[in-house]
Scaffold this motif. Sequence first.
Motif, mmCIF file in Angstrom:
data_model
loop_
_atom_site.group_PDB
_atom_site.id
_atom_site.type_symbol
_atom_site.label_atom_id
_atom_site.label_comp_id
_atom_site.label_asym_id
_atom_site.label_seq_id
_atom_site.Cartn_x
_atom_site.Cartn_y
_atom_site.Cartn_z
ATOM 1 N N ALA A 174 39.084 46.986 34.748
ATOM 2 C CA ALA A 174 38.496 46.461 34.101
ATOM 3 C C ALA A 174 38.004 47.437 33.063
ATOM 4 O O ALA A 174 36.792 47.115 32.313
ATOM 5 C CB ALA A 174 36.891 45.492 34.894
ATOM 6 N N ARG A 183 42.787 49.228 31.953
ATOM 7 C CA ARG A 183 42.859 47.834 31.270
ATOM 8 C C ARG A 183 43.250 47.461 29.800
ATOM 9 O O ARG A 183 43.103 48.564 29.253
ATOM 10 C CB ARG A 183 41.001 47.370 31.224
ATOM 11 C CG ARG A 183 41.148 46.341 29.849
ATOM 12 C CD ARG A 183 39.696 45.866 30.257
ATOM 13 N NE ARG A 183 39.653 45.036 28.712
ATOM 14 C CZ ARG A 183 38.332 44.608 28.854
ATOM 15 N NH1 ARG A 183 37.130 44.315 29.738
ATOM 16 N NH2 ARG A 183 38.303 43.230 27.492
ATOM 17 N N PRO A 224 41.752 41.465 28.834
ATOM 18 C CA PRO A 224 40.920 41.074 29.975
ATOM 19 C C PRO A 224 41.695 39.954 30.604
ATOM 20 O O PRO A 224 41.897 39.714 31.628
ATOM 21 C CB PRO A 224 40.074 40.225 29.322
ATOM 22 C CG PRO A 224 39.623 40.624 27.045
ATOM 23 C CD PRO A 224 41.107 41.690 27.994
ATOM 24 N N ASP A 284 44.296 41.483 32.557
ATOM 25 C CA ASP A 284 44.385 42.117 33.730
ATOM 26 C C ASP A 284 43.635 41.595 34.683
ATOM 27 O O ASP A 284 43.649 41.673 35.877
ATOM 28 C CB ASP A 284 43.878 43.869 33.640
ATOM 29 C CG ASP A 284 45.791 43.681 32.316
ATOM 30 O OD1 ASP A 284 46.422 43.259 32.191
ATOM 31 O OD2 ASP A 284 44.249 45.409 31.527
ATOM 32 N N THR A 285 41.683 41.830 34.760
ATOM 33 C CA THR A 285 40.682 40.924 35.257
ATOM 34 C C THR A 285 41.157 39.546 35.432
ATOM 35 O O THR A 285 40.741 39.555 37.008
ATOM 36 C CB THR A 285 39.730 40.690 34.866
ATOM 37 O OG1 THR A 285 39.671 40.424 34.009
ATOM 38 C CG2 THR A 285 39.502 42.462 34.493
ATOM 39 N N ALA A 342 32.788 45.931 39.554
ATOM 40 C CA ALA A 342 34.346 45.766 38.173
ATOM 41 C C ALA A 342 34.154 44.995 36.466
ATOM 42 O O ALA A 342 34.673 45.107 36.138
ATOM 43 C CB ALA A 342 35.488 45.830 39.046
ATOM 44 N N ILE A 343 33.406 43.741 37.742
ATOM 45 C CA ILE A 343 32.922 43.328 36.467
ATOM 46 C C ILE A 343 32.531 42.996 35.394
ATOM 47 O O ILE A 343 32.166 43.652 34.074
ATOM 48 C CB ILE A 343 33.144 41.641 36.766
ATOM 49 C CG1 ILE A 343 34.396 41.448 37.447
ATOM 50 C CG2 ILE A 343 33.472 40.738 35.700
ATOM 51 C CD1 ILE A 343 35.789 41.714 37.132
ATOM 52 N N SER A 354 30.766 46.368 35.352
ATOM 53 C CA SER A 354 32.101 47.156 33.409
ATOM 54 C C SER A 354 31.662 46.488 32.237
ATOM 55 O O SER A 354 31.208 47.346 31.310
ATOM 56 C CB SER A 354 33.753 46.765 33.864
ATOM 57 O OG SER A 354 34.068 47.132 32.636
ATOM 58 N N SER A 359 31.436 37.518 30.309
ATOM 59 C CA SER A 359 32.797 37.527 31.120
ATOM 60 C C SER A 359 32.565 37.920 32.551
ATOM 61 O O SER A 359 33.485 37.936 33.214
ATOM 62 C CB SER A 359 33.330 40.378 30.950
ATOM 63 O OG SER A 359 33.091 40.347 30.160
ATOM 64 N N ALA A 371 35.740 35.540 34.963
ATOM 65 C CA ALA A 371 36.103 36.122 36.071
ATOM 66 C C ALA A 371 36.438 35.180 37.431
ATOM 67 O O ALA A 371 37.273 35.171 37.928
ATOM 68 C CB ALA A 371 35.197 38.093 36.419
ATOM 69 N N HIS A 431 39.552 33.939 28.773
ATOM 70 C CA HIS A 431 39.953 35.576 29.114
ATOM 71 C C HIS A 431 40.266 36.178 27.481
ATOM 72 O O HIS A 431 40.312 36.911 27.072
ATOM 73 C CB HIS A 431 41.064 35.350 29.810
ATOM 74 C CG HIS A 431 40.563 35.909 31.130
ATOM 75 N ND1 HIS A 431 40.605 34.529 32.169
ATOM 76 C CD2 HIS A 431 39.815 36.483 32.094
ATOM 77 C CE1 HIS A 431 40.241 34.853 32.953
ATOM 78 N NE2 HIS A 431 39.665 36.665 32.804
#
Length: 376
Positions: free
Chosen positions: A56, A65, A68, A70-71, A91-92, A95, A239, A243, A301
């Motif tokens: 993230a 990263r 987005p 990726d998450t 992490a989300i 971050s 975000s 997620a 995302h």
Amino acid sequence: MDFSFTEEQQLLRSSIGRFIQDHYSIDTRRDIVASETGWRRDYWEQFAELGLLAVAFPEADGGFRSSPVDTLVVMEEFGKGLVVEPYLPTAILGSAFLCNGASDAMRADLIPSIIEGQTILAVAYAEPQGRYNLANLTTSAQKDGNSYVINGHKAVVLGAPMADKLIVTTRTAGEQYDRDGITVFLVDSTASGLSRRDYTTIDGYRASDVTFDNVRVDAAAVIGEPDGGLPLIEQAMDSGIAAICGEALGVMKAINEMTVEYAKTRKQFGTPIGKFQVLQHRMVDMFIAYEQSVSMTYMVHLKLDEAPAERAKAAAAAKVQMGKAGRYIGQEAVQIHGGMGMTDELALGYYFKRLTLIDTQFGNVDHHLRRYAKAA
């Protein structure tokens, strides 16, 4: 528009999938939830070794990263395994706050230790009277020389029992509902005057009600603009919405697969119930609801880096779809399984509980319908 995943993202998905398959059976998860801590420190260390805690964060901060999406890959795979480690708050959400609002010194101090698995974050933003309104704050921070003194109460702070630092939203000026006058702080979990009441949520996660009684923090602990923190909070929450929509995809996919498998093996009148046309129709409708959710999750995302109004509209739309689809898929799966669908013998009940909590997290369907209408 190209919705295909890159080779790196496919490899990331494969590595997480293998970890879930090898280490996160439903029996293992049940033991983790029932344990004293409610999570596995050694698993968290493996997340760090796999690079999952760096996904993230941008490369400039030592992360991996590239987008987005990726998450999304991480959260979808975590949803399939119902992973309970505090990845979302650390992490989300963490971050989002650090990368978009923290000073260079704070980022240099915290982000490497997060990526290495040494520091865990929790975000204390919700209050009992707030009802999803991020500006409805009674927790106050009064300036006192070169520091602030925080007083108030935060509810359902996910990951707080294992967190080293708390990101706390406070009111530093204005009235209770004003959009201005909100400031975000980084607070040590062991700070004098901070107390917690820890508990397990219905879906197996650990959370706390946190009380601040004259908790003093330095002015350097401010994240973002003093008195102007609400846009940063809204960005972080969007975000988080993206997620958990990704996580919900993993949960719904697992539910659909176990329901189809059950319908192939459960017999009634000497025939697998999957051959009954009415149940076939219901399972097709479950699959359609899932596919619609996939499209909405990809969309939110891809919109996270857009202007605030466009991002908010995308997040609200995705959350509405996820809430409706999650409820429908969960209820239909329980109906097809019969009464045993909600027992502890089957994994289905645990997945349905998680979908139910996802519906309420960061705002339920009704809240985001109103938010979408306002943004549109």
